[in-house]
Design an enzyme around this catalytic site. Sequence first.
Site, PDB file in Angstrom:
ATOM      1  N   LYS A  50       0.833  -1.216   0.000  1.00 20.99           N
ATOM      2  CA  LYS A  50       0.000   0.000   0.000  1.00 20.99           C
ATOM      3  C   LYS A  50       0.862   1.258   0.000  1.00 20.99           C
ATOM      4  O   LYS A  50       0.575   2.210  -0.714  1.00 20.99           O
ATOM      5  CB  LYS A  50      -0.904   0.046   1.246  1.00 20.99           C
ATOM      6  CG  LYS A  50      -1.950  -1.046   1.312  1.00 20.99           C
ATOM      7  CD  LYS A  50      -2.922  -0.830   2.489  1.00 20.99           C
ATOM      8  CE  LYS A  50      -2.267  -0.879   3.848  1.00 20.99           C
ATOM      9  NZ  LYS A  50      -1.726  -2.204   4.219  1.00 20.99           N
ATOM     10  N   ARG A  83     -10.065   1.250   8.137  1.00 21.52           N
ATOM     11  CA  ARG A  83      -9.718  -0.133   8.448  1.00 21.52           C
ATOM     12  C   ARG A  83     -10.798  -0.846   9.233  1.00 21.52           C
ATOM     13  O   ARG A  83     -10.618  -2.023   9.578  1.00 21.52           O
ATOM     14  CB  ARG A  83      -8.444  -0.146   9.268  1.00 21.52           C
ATOM     15  CG  ARG A  83      -7.235  -0.672   8.474  1.00 21.52           C
ATOM     16  CD  ARG A  83      -6.020  -0.193   9.219  1.00 21.52           C
ATOM     17  NE  ARG A  83      -4.887  -1.012   9.199  1.00 21.52           N
ATOM     18  CZ  ARG A  83      -3.707  -0.606   8.680  1.00 21.52           C
ATOM     19  NH1 ARG A  83      -3.608   0.531   8.035  1.00 21.52           N
ATOM     20  NH2 ARG A  83      -2.665  -1.362   8.797  1.00 21.52           N
ATOM     21  N   ARG A 115      11.509  -7.007   5.416  1.00 27.26           N
ATOM     22  CA  ARG A 115      11.375  -5.554   5.239  1.00 27.26           C
ATOM     23  C   ARG A 115      12.207  -4.813   6.285  1.00 27.26           C
ATOM     24  O   ARG A 115      12.176  -5.140   7.456  1.00 27.26           O
ATOM     25  CB  ARG A 115       9.891  -5.161   5.379  1.00 27.26           C
ATOM     26  CG  ARG A 115       9.681  -3.659   5.498  1.00 27.26           C
ATOM     27  CD  ARG A 115       8.265  -3.260   5.173  1.00 27.26           C
ATOM     28  NE  ARG A 115       7.327  -3.440   6.261  1.00 27.26           N
ATOM     29  CZ  ARG A 115       6.060  -3.060   6.196  1.00 27.26           C
ATOM     30  NH1 ARG A 115       5.565  -2.531   5.081  1.00 27.26           N
ATOM     31  NH2 ARG A 115       5.248  -3.253   7.212  1.00 27.26           N
ATOM     32  N   ARG A 130      10.831  -3.184  11.425  1.00 30.38           N
ATOM     33  CA  ARG A 130       9.744  -2.504  12.119  1.00 30.38           C
ATOM     34  C   ARG A 130       9.312  -3.420  13.255  1.00 30.38           C
ATOM     35  O   ARG A 130       9.105  -4.609  13.024  1.00 30.38           O
ATOM     36  CB  ARG A 130       8.580  -2.309  11.127  1.00 30.38           C
ATOM     37  CG  ARG A 130       8.136  -0.866  10.997  1.00 30.38           C
ATOM     38  CD  ARG A 130       7.144  -0.716   9.886  1.00 30.38           C
ATOM     39  NE  ARG A 130       5.795  -1.149  10.269  1.00 30.38           N
ATOM     40  CZ  ARG A 130       4.718  -0.947   9.528  1.00 30.38           C
ATOM     41  NH1 ARG A 130       4.812  -0.323   8.360  1.00 30.38           N
ATOM     42  NH2 ARG A 130       3.550  -1.368   9.919  1.00 30.38           N
ATOM     43  N   ARG A 153      -1.645  -9.163  12.957  1.00 29.05           N
ATOM     44  CA  ARG A 153      -2.107  -8.120  12.029  1.00 29.05           C
ATOM     45  C   ARG A 153      -2.934  -8.734  10.893  1.00 29.05           C
ATOM     46  O   ARG A 153      -3.896  -8.131  10.419  1.00 29.05           O
ATOM     47  CB  ARG A 153      -0.902  -7.343  11.483  1.00 29.05           C
ATOM     48  CG  ARG A 153      -0.299  -6.401  12.545  1.00 29.05           C
ATOM     49  CD  ARG A 153       1.098  -5.937  12.191  1.00 29.05           C
ATOM     50  NE  ARG A 153       1.148  -5.085  11.025  1.00 29.05           N
ATOM     51  CZ  ARG A 153       2.239  -4.935  10.253  1.00 29.05           C
ATOM     52  NH1 ARG A 153       3.353  -5.593  10.522  1.00 29.05           N
ATOM     53  NH2 ARG A 153       2.205  -4.139   9.220  1.00 29.05           N
TER      54      ARG A 153
HETATM   55  P1  AMP Z   1       0.401   0.280   8.590  1.00 25.47           P
HETATM   56  O1  AMP Z   1       1.684   1.001   8.452  1.00 25.47           O
HETATM   57  O2  AMP Z   1      -0.680   0.798   7.716  1.00 25.47           O
HETATM   58  O3  AMP Z   1       0.589  -1.214   8.482  1.00 25.47           O
HETATM   59  O4  AMP Z   1      -0.086   0.544  10.097  1.00 25.47           O
HETATM   60  C1  AMP Z   1       0.683   0.161  11.217  1.00 25.47           C
HETATM   61  C2  AMP Z   1      -0.166   0.109  12.461  1.00 25.47           C
HETATM   62  O5  AMP Z   1      -0.723   1.399  12.722  1.00 25.47           O
HETATM   63  C3  AMP Z   1      -1.366  -0.818  12.398  1.00 25.47           C
HETATM   64  O6  AMP Z   1      -1.022  -2.162  12.702  1.00 25.47           O
HETATM   65  C4  AMP Z   1      -2.280  -0.199  13.457  1.00 25.47           C
HETATM   66  O7  AMP Z   1      -1.833  -0.497  14.771  1.00 25.47           O
HETATM   67  C5  AMP Z   1      -2.055   1.286  13.215  1.00 25.47           C
HETATM   68  N1  AMP Z   1      -2.984   1.804  12.193  1.00 25.47           N
HETATM   69  C6  AMP Z   1      -2.674   2.302  10.962  1.00 25.47           C
HETATM   70  N2  AMP Z   1      -3.771   2.706  10.301  1.00 25.47           N
HETATM   71  C7  AMP Z   1      -4.821   2.458  11.138  1.00 25.47           C
HETATM   72  C8  AMP Z   1      -6.225   2.638  11.036  1.00 25.47           C
HETATM   73  N3  AMP Z   1      -6.802   3.156   9.932  1.00 25.47           N
HETATM   74  N4  AMP Z   1      -6.990   2.243  12.089  1.00 25.47           N
HETATM   75  C9  AMP Z   1      -6.446   1.744  13.215  1.00 25.47           C
HETATM   76  N5  AMP Z   1      -5.124   1.533  13.370  1.00 25.47           N
HETATM   77  C10 AMP Z   1      -4.316   1.892  12.348  1.00 25.47           C
END
Ligand code: AMP
Length: 207
Positions: free
Chosen positions: A8, A83, A122, A152, A163
């Site tokens: 993404k 989400r 990653r 990360r 996740r």
């Molecule tokens: P990402 O980088 O998009 O994988 O997001 C990393 C983490 O941030 C996720 O595992 C959630 O803990 C939090 N997060 C990111 N976007 C959202 C969202 N729209 N709603 C809730 N938590 C989020």
Amino acid sequence: MGPPGAGKGTQGDRIAGRYGISRYSTGDILRAARRNGTELGREAERYMDAGELVPDGVILGMMREALSSGDAGGGFLLDGFPRTVAQAEGLAALLEDIDRSLDHVVSVEVADEEIVRRLSSRRVCGACGAVAAAGSSRDASCEVCGGELRQRPDDAPDTVRRRLEVYRDQTSPVLDWYARSDTPLTTVEGVGDPADVEARIVAAIEG
Ligand code: AMP
């Protein structure tokens, strides 16, 4: 939209750059808040480290602020948001308030085994958050700021599994929600050369 590790961020950057629009990644905004030690960052960290979603109210407040800023005026791309169905409903209300709408929802799909493989290798910059190019050498440093590269914390295998569960249980219903809405929804295969994936997304949104 798409599961963790679907690409993404990579595709969001390419598509936003291609159309000259702003990209809002909730994950990036939250990680920046943590690096800067803000209250939002402190509130979000325990959820993020456990692979859980940050509460809807926190995310919606954060996105209301982001989308109401001048930058969103020329068009925007949302990456990793909404989400949950509650976030999708909150986003619809927020867009109505600011007199904007969504043109398209794109879901990038990648099989679970490929996601686990991608995320275990990653590496990201601890200083600026940039993602290192796939296959860059172990002791390489960040190409953007020269910072140290590391995994990360939420890319650790147990957290990745959580996740993926969270995606299946809480986020995939959002796709059904959009399928029933007036906003066109397209699913594209997220495997292959990033330029090919980008071409599939462009074909979907322009098609
Ligand atoms: P990402 O980088 O998009 O994988 O997001 C990393 C983490 O941030 C996720 O595992 C959630 O803990 C939090 N997060 C990111 N976007 C959202 C969202 N729209 N709603 C809730 N938590 C989020």
